[in-house]
Enzyme design. Structure first.
Site, PDB file in Angstrom:
ATOM      1  N   HIS A  76       0.853  -1.195   0.000  1.00  0.00           N
ATOM      2  CA  HIS A  76       0.000   0.000   0.000  1.00  0.00           C
ATOM      3  C   HIS A  76       0.883   1.237   0.000  1.00  0.00           C
ATOM      4  O   HIS A  76       1.821   1.337   0.797  1.00  0.00           O
ATOM      5  CB  HIS A  76      -0.904   0.008   1.240  1.00  0.00           C
ATOM      6  CG  HIS A  76      -1.691   1.272   1.396  1.00  0.00           C
ATOM      7  ND1 HIS A  76      -1.478   2.163   2.430  1.00  0.00           N
ATOM      8  CD2 HIS A  76      -2.679   1.811   0.634  1.00  0.00           C
ATOM      9  CE1 HIS A  76      -2.302   3.184   2.312  1.00  0.00           C
ATOM     10  NE2 HIS A  76      -3.050   2.994   1.232  1.00  0.00           N
ATOM     11  N   SER A  77       0.632   2.159  -0.922  1.00  0.00           N
ATOM     12  CA  SER A  77       1.331   3.450  -0.959  1.00  0.00           C
ATOM     13  C   SER A  77       2.851   3.242  -1.039  1.00  0.00           C
ATOM     14  O   SER A  77       3.328   2.592  -1.974  1.00  0.00           O
ATOM     15  CB  SER A  77       0.927   4.255   0.281  1.00  0.00           C
ATOM     16  OG  SER A  77       1.257   5.613   0.137  1.00  0.00           O
TER      17      SER A  77
END
Length: 238
Positions: A76-77
């Site tokens: 994520h990210s």
């Protein structure tokens, strides 16, 4: 049964997957949520040597010590940088890569290269603590970019965020796997403010057939765990 290894983004920790994990385990899968060195419950391990390579080593170590050979490896990210590096080093342990609104780097690229405008605002807030440059201090609660609106979510995430080592943002990733890494099946999910994906890679992701553009907020695992779990479950190799 698949083994999910969920890798969080900057300032977060393994805690951010708390609402998603039960949904994956209920479907019969194993789930690991490592926290990267210097963040979350491992913030006490922060040092001047905490950089992107160390975070990649964190995930490689999990894959190796847990004897995983079928990982659905999720980033994520900022975690997109980490899972890309881990897949490059131990690709034989990864069955599928999932990028949740995540950076998708090429060899030699850093977070700063991929999202210069977003990172420039972080750089303005750099503080040195015990000799370590840190960014993303949650003094005023979670940043708006996370997309949190529910007061309980804001309070929870705000209480859990930790400053992030700046060195991880400027370090270029070193990839040697080449086509082998590119050959790993992957799923890409982008929110309206997606980071770190150039247009040519968007075209490549779309043609791969596992590309999703969504109206979910950046911290979707907090705000929309069911929708997030569905994307992850769809990535399980058949």
């Amino acid at each position: 049964m698949a083994t999910f290894v969920l890798v969080h983004g900057s300032g977060h920790g393994g805690w951010c997957w708390r609402r998603v994990v039960p949904l994956l385990t209920a479907a019969g899968h194993r789930v690991l949520t490592p926290t990267l060195t210097g963040l979350g419950d491992r913030a006490h391990l922060l040092s001047r040597s905490t950089d992107l390579d160390l975070h990649i080593a964190d995930v490689v170590s999990v894959l190796e010590h847990e004897r995983i050979h079928d990982a659905v490896l999720v980033g994520h990210s900022y975690g997109g940088m980490v899972v890309t590096g881990a897949a490059d080093r131990v690709g034989h342990r990864v069955a599928h890569l999932v990028y949740l609104d995540a950076a998708i780097p090429r060899d030699g690229e850093s977070v700063v290269d991929l999202v210069p405008h977003a990172v420039s605002s972080l750089k303005a807030g750099v503080r040195v603590v015990d000799g370590v440059e840190l960014v993303g201090f949650p003094d005023d609660g979670p940043p708006p970019a996370l997309g949190l609106s529910d007061p309980e979510d804001v309070a929870w995430v705000g209480s859990m965020l930790t400053p992030h080592p700046w060195a991880t943002m400027v370090a270029p990733i070193r990839l040697t796997g080449g086509a082998a890494v590119e050959a790993i099946p992957r799923t890409v999910l982008l929110t309206p403010a997606h980071p770190g994906i150039a247009e040519d890679r968007l075209a490549s992701a779309r043609s791969a057939g596992r590309f999703h553009e969504t109206g979910l907020p950046h911290d979707m695992m907090v705000t929309h765990p069911a929708e997030t779990a569905k994307v992850l479950l769809d990535a399980v190799p058949r």
